[in-house]
Design a protein around this motif. Structure first.
Motif, PDB file in Angstrom:
ATOM      1  N   ASP A 288       0.724  -1.744   0.142  1.00  0.00           N
ATOM      2  CA  ASP A 288      -0.122   0.004   0.044  1.00  0.00           C
ATOM      3  C   ASP A 288       0.473   1.511   0.170  1.00  0.00           C
ATOM      4  O   ASP A 288       0.911   2.351  -1.173  1.00  0.00           O
ATOM      5  CB  ASP A 288      -0.925  -0.044   1.276  1.00  0.00           C
ATOM      6  CG  ASP A 288      -2.101  -0.870   1.220  1.00  0.00           C
ATOM      7  OD1 ASP A 288      -2.147  -1.261  -0.314  1.00  0.00           O
ATOM      8  OD2 ASP A 288      -2.525  -1.292   2.102  1.00  0.00           O
ATOM      9  N   MET A 289       1.748   1.174   0.880  1.00  0.00           N
ATOM     10  CA  MET A 289       2.878   2.659   0.626  1.00  0.00           C
ATOM     11  C   MET A 289       3.375   2.852  -0.118  1.00  0.00           C
ATOM     12  O   MET A 289       3.487   3.589  -1.114  1.00  0.00           O
ATOM     13  CB  MET A 289       3.929   2.366   2.076  1.00  0.00           C
ATOM     14  CG  MET A 289       3.251   1.756   3.401  1.00  0.00           C
ATOM     15  SD  MET A 289       4.608   1.618   4.306  1.00  0.00           S
ATOM     16  CE  MET A 289       5.155   3.348   4.707  1.00  0.00           C
ATOM     17  N   MET A 290       3.802   2.397  -1.329  1.00  0.00           N
ATOM     18  CA  MET A 290       4.377   1.813  -2.590  1.00  0.00           C
ATOM     19  C   MET A 290       3.537   2.200  -3.315  1.00  0.00           C
ATOM     20  O   MET A 290       3.861   2.868  -4.782  1.00  0.00           O
ATOM     21  CB  MET A 290       5.262   0.425  -3.213  1.00  0.00           C
ATOM     22  CG  MET A 290       6.514   0.321  -1.997  1.00  0.00           C
ATOM     23  SD  MET A 290       8.067   1.130  -1.385  1.00  0.00           S
ATOM     24  CE  MET A 290       8.602   1.196  -2.988  1.00  0.00           C
ATOM     25  N   GLU A 291       2.254   1.393  -3.785  1.00  0.00           N
ATOM     26  CA  GLU A 291       0.990   1.950  -4.763  1.00  0.00           C
ATOM     27  C   GLU A 291       1.371   3.690  -3.987  1.00  0.00           C
ATOM     28  O   GLU A 291       0.399   4.245  -4.823  1.00  0.00           O
ATOM     29  CB  GLU A 291       0.145   1.006  -4.290  1.00  0.00           C
ATOM     30  CG  GLU A 291       0.368  -0.191  -5.137  1.00  0.00           C
ATOM     31  CD  GLU A 291      -0.761  -1.085  -5.042  1.00  0.00           C
ATOM     32  OE1 GLU A 291      -2.495  -0.768  -4.285  1.00  0.00           O
ATOM     33  OE2 GLU A 291      -0.298  -2.496  -4.614  1.00  0.00           O
ATOM     34  N   ASN A 292       0.353   4.025  -3.196  1.00  0.00           N
ATOM     35  CA  ASN A 292      -0.025   5.747  -2.565  1.00  0.00           C
ATOM     36  C   ASN A 292       1.410   6.774  -2.387  1.00  0.00           C
ATOM     37  O   ASN A 292       1.790   7.225  -1.638  1.00  0.00           O
ATOM     38  CB  ASN A 292      -0.581   5.218  -1.904  1.00  0.00           C
ATOM     39  CG  ASN A 292      -1.780   4.805  -1.792  1.00  0.00           C
ATOM     40  OD1 ASN A 292      -2.473   4.690  -3.129  1.00  0.00           O
ATOM     41  ND2 ASN A 292      -2.122   3.230  -0.955  1.00  0.00           N
ATOM     42  N   ALA A 293       2.588   5.741  -2.754  1.00  0.00           N
ATOM     43  CA  ALA A 293       3.475   6.714  -2.795  1.00  0.00           C
ATOM     44  C   ALA A 293       3.482   8.347  -2.984  1.00  0.00           C
ATOM     45  O   ALA A 293       3.622   9.415  -2.228  1.00  0.00           O
ATOM     46  CB  ALA A 293       4.776   6.932  -3.923  1.00  0.00           C
ATOM     47  N   ASP A 294       2.470   8.874  -3.689  1.00  0.00           N
ATOM     48  CA  ASP A 294       1.898  10.498  -4.151  1.00  0.00           C
ATOM     49  C   ASP A 294       1.827  10.869  -2.671  1.00  0.00           C
ATOM     50  O   ASP A 294       1.631  11.964  -2.533  1.00  0.00           O
ATOM     51  CB  ASP A 294       1.362  10.759  -5.118  1.00  0.00           C
ATOM     52  CG  ASP A 294       1.249  10.091  -6.116  1.00  0.00           C
ATOM     53  OD1 ASP A 294       1.970   9.055  -6.802  1.00  0.00           O
ATOM     54  OD2 ASP A 294       0.507  10.048  -7.184  1.00  0.00           O
ATOM     55  N   CYS A 295       1.156  10.235  -1.666  1.00  0.00           N
ATOM     56  CA  CYS A 295       0.469  10.798  -0.481  1.00  0.00           C
ATOM     57  C   CYS A 295       1.560  11.179   0.650  1.00  0.00           C
ATOM     58  O   CYS A 295       0.844  11.749   2.220  1.00  0.00           O
ATOM     59  CB  CYS A 295       0.028   9.366   0.021  1.00  0.00           C
ATOM     60  SG  CYS A 295      -1.771   9.505  -1.491  1.00  0.00           S
TER      61      CYS A 295
ATOM     62  N   TYR B 119       8.038   9.899  17.399  1.00  0.00           N
ATOM     63  CA  TYR B 119       7.946  10.315  16.837  1.00  0.00           C
ATOM     64  C   TYR B 119       6.817   9.763  16.055  1.00  0.00           C
ATOM     65  O   TYR B 119       7.695  10.207  14.668  1.00  0.00           O
ATOM     66  CB  TYR B 119       7.277  11.882  16.933  1.00  0.00           C
ATOM     67  CG  TYR B 119       6.565  13.638  16.562  1.00  0.00           C
ATOM     68  CD1 TYR B 119       5.307  13.438  17.364  1.00  0.00           C
ATOM     69  CD2 TYR B 119       6.438  13.755  15.367  1.00  0.00           C
ATOM     70  CE1 TYR B 119       4.595  14.324  16.662  1.00  0.00           C
ATOM     71  CE2 TYR B 119       5.706  14.337  14.866  1.00  0.00           C
ATOM     72  CZ  TYR B 119       4.230  14.588  16.088  1.00  0.00           C
ATOM     73  OH  TYR B 119       3.817  15.087  15.058  1.00  0.00           O
ATOM     74  N   ASP B 120       5.583   9.205  15.906  1.00  0.00           N
ATOM     75  CA  ASP B 120       4.781   9.031  14.640  1.00  0.00           C
ATOM     76  C   ASP B 120       3.920  10.037  14.432  1.00  0.00           C
ATOM     77  O   ASP B 120       3.373  10.553  14.381  1.00  0.00           O
ATOM     78  CB  ASP B 120       4.203   7.612  14.838  1.00  0.00           C
ATOM     79  CG  ASP B 120       5.047   6.730  14.814  1.00  0.00           C
ATOM     80  OD1 ASP B 120       6.102   5.881  14.844  1.00  0.00           O
ATOM     81  OD2 ASP B 120       4.335   6.225  15.562  1.00  0.00           O
ATOM     82  N   ARG B 121       4.883  10.254  12.791  1.00  0.00           N
ATOM     83  CA  ARG B 121       3.455  10.743  12.511  1.00  0.00           C
ATOM     84  C   ARG B 121       2.569  10.789  10.941  1.00  0.00           C
ATOM     85  O   ARG B 121       3.198  10.333  10.132  1.00  0.00           O
ATOM     86  CB  ARG B 121       4.467  13.154  11.413  1.00  0.00           C
ATOM     87  CG  ARG B 121       3.695  14.051  11.447  1.00  0.00           C
ATOM     88  CD  ARG B 121       4.476  14.988  10.726  1.00  0.00           C
ATOM     89  NE  ARG B 121       3.727  15.772  10.462  1.00  0.00           N
ATOM     90  CZ  ARG B 121       4.414  17.084   9.462  1.00  0.00           C
ATOM     91  NH1 ARG B 121       5.681  17.641   9.904  1.00  0.00           N
ATOM     92  NH2 ARG B 121       3.338  17.508   9.355  1.00  0.00           N
ATOM     93  N   LYS B 122       1.655  10.719  11.191  1.00  0.00           N
ATOM     94  CA  LYS B 122       1.052   9.806   9.262  1.00  0.00           C
ATOM     95  C   LYS B 122       1.287  10.391   8.037  1.00  0.00           C
ATOM     96  O   LYS B 122       1.208  11.526   8.179  1.00  0.00           O
ATOM     97  CB  LYS B 122      -0.194   9.657   9.737  1.00  0.00           C
ATOM     98  CG  LYS B 122      -1.200   8.833   8.695  1.00  0.00           C
ATOM     99  CD  LYS B 122      -3.050   9.023   9.307  1.00  0.00           C
ATOM    100  CE  LYS B 122      -3.876   8.815   7.917  1.00  0.00           C
ATOM    101  NZ  LYS B 122      -4.051   7.180   8.251  1.00  0.00           N
ATOM    102  N   SER B 123       1.871   9.524   7.501  1.00  0.00           N
ATOM    103  CA  SER B 123       2.393   9.714   6.036  1.00  0.00           C
ATOM    104  C   SER B 123       3.170  10.407   5.890  1.00  0.00           C
ATOM    105  O   SER B 123       3.443  11.054   4.941  1.00  0.00           O
ATOM    106  CB  SER B 123       1.363  10.456   5.186  1.00  0.00           C
ATOM    107  OG  SER B 123       0.016   9.468   5.063  1.00  0.00           O
TER     108      SER B 123
END
Length: 85
Positions: free
Chosen positions: A4-11, A28-32
């Motif tokens: 999913d990470m690789m397919e949505n690289a632009d996000c 620190y976790d910061r989404k995306s």
């Protein structure tokens, strides 16, 4: 999840805040949002390829040199990489 990470690289965005906090040794976790070594660490952890010595948001490039399970395939300047393959 790695796929999913690789397919949505632009996000995904660069994690400047996380990079600063890493320098202060604050996880620190910061989404995306990722900085380079944090992204690599997250992928390694999520794929169960490797147990990391610390939280992905605290991993620095030099930390990889201390992980015995990893083998260095190239050591040099990035522009020399293509010539060595």
């Amino acid at each position: 999840h790695v796929d999913d990470m690789m397919e949505n690289a632009d996000c995904y965005r660069y994690n400047v805040l996380g990079l600063l906090l890493c320098r202060m040794n604050i996880a620190y976790d910061r989404k995306s949002h990722y900085f380079c070594s944090e992204f690599v660490s997250e992928v390694l952890e999520m794929s169960n390829a490797l147990e990391l010595p610390k939280h992905p948001s605290l991993m620095r490039p030099a930390d990889y040199t201390k992980i015995e399970e990893l083998n260095c395939l190239f050591d040099g300047k990035l522009h020399e990489l293509k010539r060595s393959i």
